[in-house]
Scaffold this motif. Structure first.
Motif, mmCIF file in Angstrom:
data_model
loop_
_atom_site.group_PDB
_atom_site.id
_atom_site.type_symbol
_atom_site.label_atom_id
_atom_site.label_comp_id
_atom_site.label_asym_id
_atom_site.label_seq_id
_atom_site.Cartn_x
_atom_site.Cartn_y
_atom_site.Cartn_z
ATOM 1 N N ARG A 116 0.901 -1.714 -0.013
ATOM 2 C CA ARG A 116 -0.012 -0.129 0.372
ATOM 3 C C ARG A 116 0.998 1.444 -0.395
ATOM 4 O O ARG A 116 0.612 2.406 -0.859
ATOM 5 N N VAL A 117 1.819 1.048 0.968
ATOM 6 C CA VAL A 117 3.145 2.200 0.380
ATOM 7 C C VAL A 117 2.941 2.904 -1.019
ATOM 8 O O VAL A 117 3.383 3.877 -0.976
ATOM 9 N N ASN A 118 4.090 1.784 -1.394
ATOM 10 C CA ASN A 118 4.061 1.780 -2.579
ATOM 11 C C ASN A 118 2.736 2.217 -3.775
ATOM 12 O O ASN A 118 3.393 3.441 -4.680
ATOM 13 N N MET A 119 2.168 2.130 -3.275
ATOM 14 C CA MET A 119 0.643 2.560 -3.657
ATOM 15 C C MET A 119 1.017 4.259 -4.007
ATOM 16 O O MET A 119 0.578 4.490 -4.639
ATOM 17 N N TYR A 120 0.230 4.714 -2.932
ATOM 18 C CA TYR A 120 0.344 5.597 -2.106
ATOM 19 C C TYR A 120 1.526 6.230 -3.121
ATOM 20 O O TYR A 120 1.378 7.125 -4.062
ATOM 21 N N GLY A 121 3.016 6.060 -3.438
ATOM 22 C CA GLY A 121 3.924 6.336 -4.075
ATOM 23 C C GLY A 121 3.148 6.482 -5.944
ATOM 24 O O GLY A 121 3.807 7.856 -6.214
ATOM 25 N N GLU A 122 3.616 5.680 -5.998
ATOM 26 C CA GLU A 122 2.881 5.751 -7.711
ATOM 27 C C GLU A 122 1.403 6.792 -7.878
ATOM 28 O O GLU A 122 1.633 7.510 -8.989
ATOM 29 N N TRP A 123 0.667 6.442 -6.618
ATOM 30 C CA TRP A 123 -0.786 6.836 -6.783
ATOM 31 C C TRP A 123 -0.166 8.737 -6.960
ATOM 32 O O TRP A 123 -0.782 9.890 -7.827
ATOM 33 N N LEU A 124 0.407 9.030 -6.201
ATOM 34 C CA LEU A 124 0.722 11.077 -5.762
ATOM 35 C C LEU A 124 1.649 11.243 -6.770
ATOM 36 O O LEU A 124 2.091 12.206 -7.338
ATOM 37 N N PHE A 125 3.256 10.227 -6.596
ATOM 38 C CA PHE A 125 3.744 10.693 -7.590
ATOM 39 C C PHE A 125 4.718 10.190 -9.151
ATOM 40 O O PHE A 125 5.670 10.464 -9.646
ATOM 41 N N GLY A 126 3.466 8.864 -9.019
ATOM 42 C CA GLY A 126 3.971 8.199 -10.333
ATOM 43 C C GLY A 126 3.181 8.092 -10.677
ATOM 44 O O GLY A 126 2.418 8.677 -12.036
ATOM 45 N N ALA A 127 3.123 6.751 -12.204
ATOM 46 C CA ALA A 127 2.021 6.284 -12.997
ATOM 47 C C ALA A 127 1.122 6.595 -12.563
ATOM 48 O O ALA A 127 -0.028 7.011 -13.332
ATOM 49 N N GLY A 128 0.316 7.013 -11.362
ATOM 50 C CA GLY A 128 -1.233 7.409 -10.682
ATOM 51 C C GLY A 128 -1.396 8.065 -10.418
ATOM 52 O O GLY A 128 -2.819 9.311 -10.601
ATOM 53 N N ALA A 129 -0.736 9.051 -11.004
ATOM 54 C CA ALA A 129 -0.815 10.686 -10.208
ATOM 55 C C ALA A 129 -2.256 11.237 -11.677
ATOM 56 O O ALA A 129 -1.770 10.419 -12.496
ATOM 57 N N GLY A 130 -3.198 11.483 -10.825
ATOM 58 C CA GLY A 130 -3.994 12.507 -11.155
ATOM 59 C C GLY A 130 -5.112 11.388 -11.584
ATOM 60 O O GLY A 130 -6.387 11.574 -11.908
ATOM 61 N N TYR A 131 -5.021 10.256 -11.308
ATOM 62 C CA TYR A 131 -6.109 9.311 -11.194
ATOM 63 C C TYR A 131 -6.969 8.560 -9.815
ATOM 64 O O TYR A 131 -6.307 8.912 -8.730
ATOM 65 N N LYS A 132 -7.930 8.468 -9.839
ATOM 66 C CA LYS A 132 -8.840 8.648 -8.785
ATOM 67 C C LYS A 132 -9.791 7.193 -8.556
ATOM 68 O O LYS A 132 -10.207 6.759 -7.563
ATOM 69 N N ASN A 133 -9.394 6.236 -9.886
ATOM 70 C CA ASN A 133 -9.676 4.484 -9.421
ATOM 71 C C ASN A 133 -8.177 4.091 -10.321
ATOM 72 O O ASN A 133 -8.402 3.452 -10.607
ATOM 73 N N LEU A 134 -7.989 3.163 -9.316
ATOM 74 C CA LEU A 134 -6.400 3.065 -9.401
ATOM 75 C C LEU A 134 -6.030 1.541 -8.654
ATOM 76 O O LEU A 134 -6.810 2.030 -7.615
ATOM 77 N N VAL A 135 -5.718 0.846 -9.265
ATOM 78 C CA VAL A 135 -5.152 -0.552 -8.680
ATOM 79 C C VAL A 135 -3.767 -0.832 -9.195
ATOM 80 O O VAL A 135 -3.067 -0.935 -10.032
ATOM 81 N N LEU A 136 -3.084 -0.899 -7.983
ATOM 82 C CA LEU A 136 -1.179 -0.968 -8.030
ATOM 83 C C LEU A 136 -0.911 -2.413 -7.480
ATOM 84 O O LEU A 136 -2.091 -3.064 -6.673
ATOM 85 N N ILE A 137 0.050 -3.481 -8.772
ATOM 86 C CA ILE A 137 0.579 -4.529 -7.842
ATOM 87 C C ILE A 137 1.889 -4.655 -8.248
ATOM 88 O O ILE A 137 1.941 -3.789 -8.471
ATOM 89 N N THR A 138 1.953 -5.948 -7.217
ATOM 90 C CA THR A 138 3.555 -5.692 -7.369
ATOM 91 C C THR A 138 3.567 -7.275 -7.480
ATOM 92 O O THR A 138 3.248 -8.152 -6.450
ATOM 93 N N LEU A 139 4.406 -7.094 -8.493
ATOM 94 C CA LEU A 139 4.942 -8.770 -8.649
ATOM 95 C C LEU A 139 6.306 -8.893 -8.333
ATOM 96 O O LEU A 139 7.335 -8.489 -8.790
ATOM 97 N N GLY A 140 6.635 -9.571 -7.223
ATOM 98 C CA GLY A 140 7.807 -9.858 -6.455
ATOM 99 C C GLY A 140 7.659 -10.925 -6.114
ATOM 100 O O GLY A 140 7.473 -12.660 -7.286
ATOM 101 N N THR A 141 8.137 -11.398 -5.427
ATOM 102 C CA THR A 141 8.096 -13.033 -4.589
ATOM 103 C C THR A 141 6.763 -13.426 -4.385
ATOM 104 O O THR A 141 7.013 -14.891 -4.947
ATOM 105 N N GLY A 142 6.201 -12.658 -4.867
ATOM 106 C CA GLY A 142 4.838 -12.609 -4.203
ATOM 107 C C GLY A 142 3.986 -11.920 -5.406
ATOM 108 O O GLY A 142 4.556 -11.049 -6.108
#
Length: 322
Positions: A116-142
C-alpha cells in the motif's frame, strides 16, 4: 523552521530509508541490509539507528521531523501500529512497531502494508498521478496490491483488502502458504514464473538458460527468462506469454470487480515490461467486460524502488491533522 518527513520501506533484503522536505524532494536516502534472521527487535533497532544517523548527517533534530511512515510486509493493524504477521520475517508476530519507535522518537510514527505504501507513492508521484480509481499490483516474490476507489484508499475490515495474489485460479493447484492452493500469486510472481519454467525443463524441454546455469536449475531467475526471451528462446517466450495470460485472467476479474481507470504493475517482475504486459493487455481485452476494459489502462510503474519510501512518507503526512 523547515519541516521534514521520513519514509521507511522495510523489505526482506533491504531497509530503504529517506528524509523528504515538505515538497517531497529527497534530502537524504540510504539502503541497509535488513538482517531479518536476527529477529524483530534487531530489525527495529536497526531502523532507529538508521533514522538517527540520517538526522545527524543532515543536522536535523527531532523537533524538525513532522512524522515518519513505515511500509511493513504482511498483515497488520495500521490504526494500532501493530504488525500481526510477516511471512518472510522470523519471529515477527504481534509486534507493536509504533510503540517500539515511540521509545526513541518524539514525532508521530505510522505504519501500513508495504504494497500500500508503494501504491501511495505511484498514486501521488508516479504512474497513478491524477487518477481516482486505480489498482497497483506488485510482482516480486509474491503478488500484492493496493486499491484506490473514488479517490480513497480501500482497506477493508481487517486492512487486508487487495489480496489479489490469493485469487483461486485452479481448483487444486500449487499449494500456497495461505493454506489454500491454486492461488494466482503462485504462478505469476517471479518465483511462480521460474517454477513454470523449471517444470517444463523437467519435462525435457530445452532452453539457452541451461547453458547459463549448468546443472544448477535453482540458479534460474525471472531476469534470465527475460534475457532468454530477448534472444528468441522459444521456452522463455512460451513461459512469459503463459504467465502474462494467466495474470491477464486474474486482472480481468479485477477490472470487472473494481472498474479502475488504470492498473499499475510494479515490483521486480515489472522489469519484464511489455514482454509480459502485452499478453496481459490482450487477455484483459478479450475476457474482461468490454466497457470496463476499454476504460482501463495497464501500465508499468514509474518509480521503481523509490515508490515505497516516498509513499510511506506521504502516507504518514496524510495521517497528520491539517
Amino acid at each position: 523552521m523547515s519541516k521534514y518527513v521520513i519514509g521507511i520501506d522495510l523489505g526482506g533484503t533491504n531497509i530503504k530509508s529517506a528524509i523528504f522536505n515538505m515538497e517531497f524532494q529527497r534530502i537524504h536516502e540510504r539502503s541497509d541490509p535488513t538482517e531479518a534472521a536476527k529477529g524483530p527487535t534487531h530489525v527495529l533497532n536497526r531502523i532507529k539507528e538508521i533514522v538517527q544517523e540520517m538526522m545527524l548527517f543532515e543536522g536535523i533534530n527531532q523537533t524538525s521531523i513532522k512524522c515518519m511512515g513505515m511500509g511493513i510486509p504482511g498483515l497488520l493493524n495500521p490504526d494500532e501500529g501493530l504488525s500481526i504477521f510477516s511471512p518472510n520475517f522470523p519471529g515477527w508476530e504481534n509486534i507493536h512497531v509504533v510503540n517500539q519507535m515511540k521509545s526513541s522518537f518524539d514525532f508521530p510514527v505510522f505504519i501500513d502494508n508495504d504494497v500500500r505504501v508503494n501504491m501511495y507513492g505511484e498514486w501521488l508521484f508516479g504512474a497513478g498521478a491524477g487518477y481516482k480509481n486505480l489498482v497497483l499490483i506488485t510482482l516480486g516474490t509474491g503478488l500484492g496490491s493496493g486499491i484506490v476507489n473514488d479517490g480513497k484508499v480501500f482497506y477493508g475490515i481487517t486492512s487486508s483488502a487487495g489480496e489479489i495474489g490469493h485469487m483461486n485460479m485452479y481448483r487444486e493447484g500449487r499449494p500456497c502458504r495461505c493454506g489454500s492452493s491454486g492461488c494466482l500469486g503462485r504462478y505469476v510472481s517471479a518465483i511462480g514464473m521460474v517454477k513454470t519454467f523449471t517444470d517444463k525443463l523437467e519435462e525435457g524441454r530445452s532452453s539457452i538458460v541451461l547453458q547459463w546455469v549448468g546443472d544448477d536449475r535453482t540458479a534460474i531467475t525471472a531476469r534470465m527468462i527475460s534475457e532468454a526471451y530477448d534472444l528468441g528462446d522459444l521456452l522463455a517466450i512460451e513461459v512469459m506469454h503463459e504467465t502474462g495470460k494467466l495474470l491477464g485472467f486474474g486482472l480481468s476479474n479485477v477490472v470487472n470487480l473494481l472498474n479502475p481507470e488504470i492498473i499499475i504493475v510494479g515490483g521486480g517482475m515489472s522489469a519484464a515490461g511489455d514482454r509480459l504486459l502485452d499478453s496481459v493487455r490482450e487477455t484483459v481485452g478479450n475476457h474482461a467486460l468490454k466497457l470496463s476494459s476499454h476504460a482501463c489502462k495497464i501500465e508499468q510503474a514509474e518509480l521503481g524502488g523509490q515508490a515505497g519510501m516516498i509513499g510511506a512518507a506521504a502516507y504518514a503526512n496524510s495521517k497528520m491533522p491539517s
